[in-house]
Design an enzyme around this catalytic site. Structure first.
Site, PDB file in Angstrom:
ATOM      1  N   HIS A 267      26.274  45.543  29.982  1.00 29.59           N
ATOM      2  CA  HIS A 267      25.118  45.588  29.088  1.00 29.59           C
ATOM      3  C   HIS A 267      25.112  44.376  28.146  1.00 29.59           C
ATOM      4  O   HIS A 267      24.127  43.623  28.085  1.00 29.59           O
ATOM      5  CB  HIS A 267      25.139  46.892  28.279  1.00 29.59           C
ATOM      6  CG  HIS A 267      24.033  47.003  27.284  1.00 29.59           C
ATOM      7  ND1 HIS A 267      22.874  47.707  27.532  1.00 29.59           N
ATOM      8  CD2 HIS A 267      23.888  46.500  26.031  1.00 29.59           C
ATOM      9  CE1 HIS A 267      22.068  47.624  26.485  1.00 29.59           C
ATOM     10  NE2 HIS A 267      22.662  46.899  25.557  1.00 29.59           N
ATOM     11  N   GLU A 268      26.207  44.198  27.421  1.00 31.36           N
ATOM     12  CA  GLU A 268      26.273  43.072  26.480  1.00 31.36           C
ATOM     13  C   GLU A 268      26.215  41.748  27.235  1.00 31.36           C
ATOM     14  O   GLU A 268      25.666  40.766  26.741  1.00 31.36           O
ATOM     15  CB  GLU A 268      27.534  43.150  25.602  1.00 31.36           C
ATOM     16  CG  GLU A 268      27.692  44.433  24.776  1.00 31.36           C
ATOM     17  CD  GLU A 268      26.486  44.809  23.912  1.00 31.36           C
ATOM     18  OE1 GLU A 268      25.747  43.889  23.492  1.00 31.36           O
ATOM     19  OE2 GLU A 268      26.257  46.021  23.687  1.00 31.36           O
ATOM     20  N   HIS A 271      22.722  40.752  27.577  1.00 35.64           N
ATOM     21  CA  HIS A 271      22.233  40.099  26.347  1.00 35.64           C
ATOM     22  C   HIS A 271      22.728  38.643  26.299  1.00 35.64           C
ATOM     23  O   HIS A 271      21.985  37.728  25.938  1.00 35.64           O
ATOM     24  CB  HIS A 271      22.787  40.812  25.106  1.00 35.64           C
ATOM     25  CG  HIS A 271      22.117  42.111  24.777  1.00 35.64           C
ATOM     26  ND1 HIS A 271      20.767  42.210  24.558  1.00 35.64           N
ATOM     27  CD2 HIS A 271      22.618  43.364  24.581  1.00 35.64           C
ATOM     28  CE1 HIS A 271      20.474  43.483  24.255  1.00 35.64           C
ATOM     29  NE2 HIS A 271      21.581  44.191  24.270  1.00 35.64           N
ATOM     30  N   GLU A 297      16.601  44.102  25.136  1.00 32.25           N
ATOM     31  CA  GLU A 297      17.090  45.310  25.798  1.00 32.25           C
ATOM     32  C   GLU A 297      16.634  45.372  27.252  1.00 32.25           C
ATOM     33  O   GLU A 297      17.308  45.943  28.093  1.00 32.25           O
ATOM     34  CB  GLU A 297      16.631  46.568  25.046  1.00 32.25           C
ATOM     35  CG  GLU A 297      17.448  46.853  23.805  1.00 32.25           C
ATOM     36  CD  GLU A 297      18.951  46.975  24.081  1.00 32.25           C
ATOM     37  OE1 GLU A 297      19.330  47.655  25.046  1.00 32.25           O
ATOM     38  OE2 GLU A 297      19.727  46.371  23.335  1.00 32.25           O
TER      39      GLU A 297
HETATM   40 ZN    ZN Z   1      21.766  46.231  23.776  1.00 31.99          ZN
END
Ligand code: ZN
Length: 502
Positions: A267-268, A271, A297
Site C-alpha cells: 500500500h505505502e 503511494h 489512495e
Molecule cells: Zn494510504
C-alpha cells in the site's frame, strides 16, 4: 515593491516557494522522526521547534508583500506557463486561507498537533480514551473554526472535505456510500452463509527479520528504487515524500500476522511510486506530490488490492514467501494462500480489514466526523457512537477503545475529512483498471509474469508525472471520463462471487 517585469517577479516567487518548501521539509522530517525513532518523551522540545517553523511559514505566506506579488502574477497570468499559473493559484489559496487564520491560533494549533500525537499514542497504549479526549476536543474545536476560515460559504464539514478533495461534498458522499452499502451489505450476508475460508496459517509465528526480507522483495517486485525510497517502522504505516528522490515509507511488523506488514508495504509502496513518478521540475514546488488524497489512495489501494491481492500477483510472490517461511506454510497451496489473503470477514481494525468490508470502516468514521464537526456529537460520546455504528454496519461488538475509536492516528494529526478519500480512492482505482485494460490489454497476464513496469509506466504517464498540476477531479476525468462507482461495485461483486462461489 514594484516589479520591473515578470522575470524579476518570478525570481522573488521562486525564492519564496523555496523557503516555504525548506521549512515544510524540516517539519516533515521532524514528524517522521517523531513517529519512527525519537524517544517517547521528546515531544515538548519538538513541539516548540515545529511551532517556530510553522510560524515562519505563516509569516512568509501572510506577508502583504507576498500578496502584492501574487496579485501582480495573477494579473499577468497569460505570460505564465501552465505550471507557474497553477503554482500561483495554489499559493494564493493557502495565502487566502491562512490570512483568515489569526497567527496565534495557527501557531497554537500546530503545537497542539504535536502534543495530541503523544496523547493519542498514550491513550491507545493504555486503552484509555480519557487521555486523548481533551486533545480531541480542542482539535475538533479548531477544525470547526478553521472550516469557516477555509471556506465560509460551505458547511463546516464540506469545507474540511474540500481540503482533501476539491469539490467533494456530504451530498456526493452520502450517495456514494449508499451505493456501496447496497452492494457490500448483501455480499457480506451471503458470505456468512457459505463455508468460511481458513486463514489461520497467516497467524503462525513469522520472524520479523524474514518479514523484513519479504518487505524488501515486494518493494523490488513493485519496481521501487530503494536509492530514493527507504522503509522504516512506525506504529501506523504511512508515506512521506519530500521530493521525487526522497520518499519514506513505514510499516509495522507483527510476529503473528504475515499479511499485515506485507500489505502495508505494498500500500505505502503505491503511494511512494506516485511520489517518485512526479516530474523533476515540480520538485521543491507545491506541484510536487499527488493531486489529492483520493487520487493518492487510488494509487496505493490499486497496488495493494487490485494488483497485490490478485491471483496473478500471488502466483508471482508466493514462491518467495514459501522460501522464506517453509515450515509455517507447509502444505499450503498457492490457491489457499490467495483465498486466505482475500478472506472477507467483518473485523475491528480498519487497516487490517479485507478489501470487501474496508469501506464499511470508512463509513463509521465518516458518520462520526460529520456529526463531530457539525456539532451534533460530543467528543465524550465518540466511543459509544463508534461501537454502535460498528454493530450496525459490520455486526460486531467492539471490546475496547484501543481496537475501537483510538485505532487511527488521523484525528490526532488534525485530519478530519480525510477518511472518505480511502473509499473514493478505491473506487477511482477500479475505474482506472478498466481504462488501463483498454490501453494495455490483459493487465493480469502481465502481473502473473511479474511485469509491473508497464502498469506503473501507464500510471506514471496518466497520473503520477502530473503531480499537483491539475485538480484531482479534472485529472480523473481526463483519464477515465465521468466518475461512476459502478465500476468498483462490479469489481467487488465479480471478485467475491468467484472466491466464495456465491
Ligand atoms: Zn494510504
Amino acid at each position: 515593491m514594484k516589479y520591473e517585469n515578470i522575470k524579476s517577479a518570478l525570481e522573488v516567487f521562486d525564492d519564496i516557494q523555496g523557503r516555504i518548501n525548506a521549512l515544510n521539509h524540516g517539519i516533515g522530517v521532524l514528524y517522521l522522526d517523531a513517529v519512527t525513532v525519537a524517544p517517547k518523551g521528546s515531544g515538548e522540545g519538538r513541539s516548540l521547534t515545529m511551532g517556530a517553523l510553522s510560524s515562519m511559514i505563516y509569516e512568509i505566506i501572510s506577508n502583504p508583500e507576498n500578496v502584492r506579488l501574487l496579485d501582480y502574477l495573477e494579473l499577468n497570468k497569460d505570460e505564465l506557463s501552465e505550471s507557474k499559473n497553477r503554482e500561483v493559484t495554489l499559493m494564493k489559496e493557502s495565502c487566502t486561507k491562512l490570512s483568515r487564520i489569526p497567527q496565534d491560533e495557527y501557531v497554537e494549533y500546530n503545537m497542539l498537533l504535536s502534543k495530541a500525537q503523544d496523547a493519542w499514542e498514550d491513550g491507545k497504549n493504555s486503552n484509555d480514551f480519557s487521555i486523548f479526549a481533551p486533545y480531541l476536543e480542542k482539535l475538533v474545536e479548531f477544525n470547526r473554526k478553521f472550516a469557516g476560515y477555509y471556506n465560509p460559504k460551505l458547511s463546516k464539514y464540506d469545507a474540511l472535505l474540500n481540503e482533501y478533495e476539491e469539490g467533494l461534498t456530504m451530498e456526493t458522499l452520502d450517495k456514494f456510500f449508499a451505493q456501496l452499502r447496497e452492494t457490500i451489505v448483501p455480499l457480506i450476508e451471503k458470505i456468512k452463509g457459505v463455508k468460511q475460508i481458513d486463514s489461520s496459517f497467516l497467524n503462525k509465528t513469522y520472524p520479523i527479520d524474514k518479514q523484513r526480507e519479504l518487505a524488501y522483495y515486494a518493494m523490488d517486485l513493485m519496481g521501487i528504487n530503494r536509492d530514493y525510497c527507504v522503509l522504516s517502522e512506525s506504529e501506523h504505516p504511512f508515506t512521506s515524500g519530500f521530493n521525487n528522490k526522497d520518499v519514506r515509507i513505514t510499516t509495522h511488523y507483527y510476529e503473528n500476522d504475515l499479511a499485515s506488514s506485507l500489505y502495508s508495504v505494498i500500500h505505502e509502496g503505491g503511494h511512494a511510486i506516485y511520489e517518485m513518478g512526479c516530474e523533476d521540475e515540480y520538485n521543491f514546488t507545491p506541484l510536487y506530490g499527488g493531486s489529492s488524497m483520493s487520487m493518492h489512495e487510488s494509487q496505493s489501494r490499486f497496488y495493494e488490492n487490485i494488483i497485490g491481492r490478485s491471483r496473478e500477483f500471488i502466483s508471482c510472490i508466493y514462491p518467495k514467501i514459501k522460501e522464506l517461511f517453509p515450515q509455517q506454510l507447509e502444505g499450503v497451496s498457492q490457491e489457499e494462500f490467495y483465498r486466505a489473503i482475500n478472506k472477507a470477514e467483518p473485523s475491528l481494525i480498519r487497516t487490517e480489514a479485507d478489501e470487501l468490508t474496508y469501506c464499511m470502516h470508512v463509513m463509521v468514521r465518516y458518520e462520526i466526523e460529520k456529526k463531530l464537526i457539525g456539532g451534533e456529537l460530543q467528543v465524550k460520546d465518540v466511543p459509544e457512537e463508534w461501537n454502535r455504528l460498528y454493530k450496525e454496519y459490520l455486526g460486531i461488538d467492539v471490546p475496547d477503545d484501543r481496537s475501537g475509536c483510538l485505532q487511527d492516528s488521523h484525528w490526532s494529526g488534525g485530519s478530519f475529512g480525510y477518511f472518505p478519500t480511502y473509499a473514493l480512492g478505491s473506487a477511482y482505482g477500479a475505474q482506472m483498471l478498466k481504462v488501463m485494460e483498454k490501453d494495455l490489454g490483459n493487465v493480469f497476464e502481465k502481473v502473473a509474469k511479474g511485469n509491473l513496469q508497464e502498469i506503473t509506466a501507464w500510471l506514471k504517464e496518466k497520473i503520477h508525472r502530473h503531480g499537483n498540476l491539475y485538480v484531482s477531479t479534472k485529472l480523473f476525468k481526463n483519464v477515465c471520463g465521468e466518475f461512476d462507482a459502478k465500476y468498483y461495485t462490479d469489481y467487488l461483486k465479480k471478485k467475491y462471487s468467484e472466491i466464495y462461489g456465491i
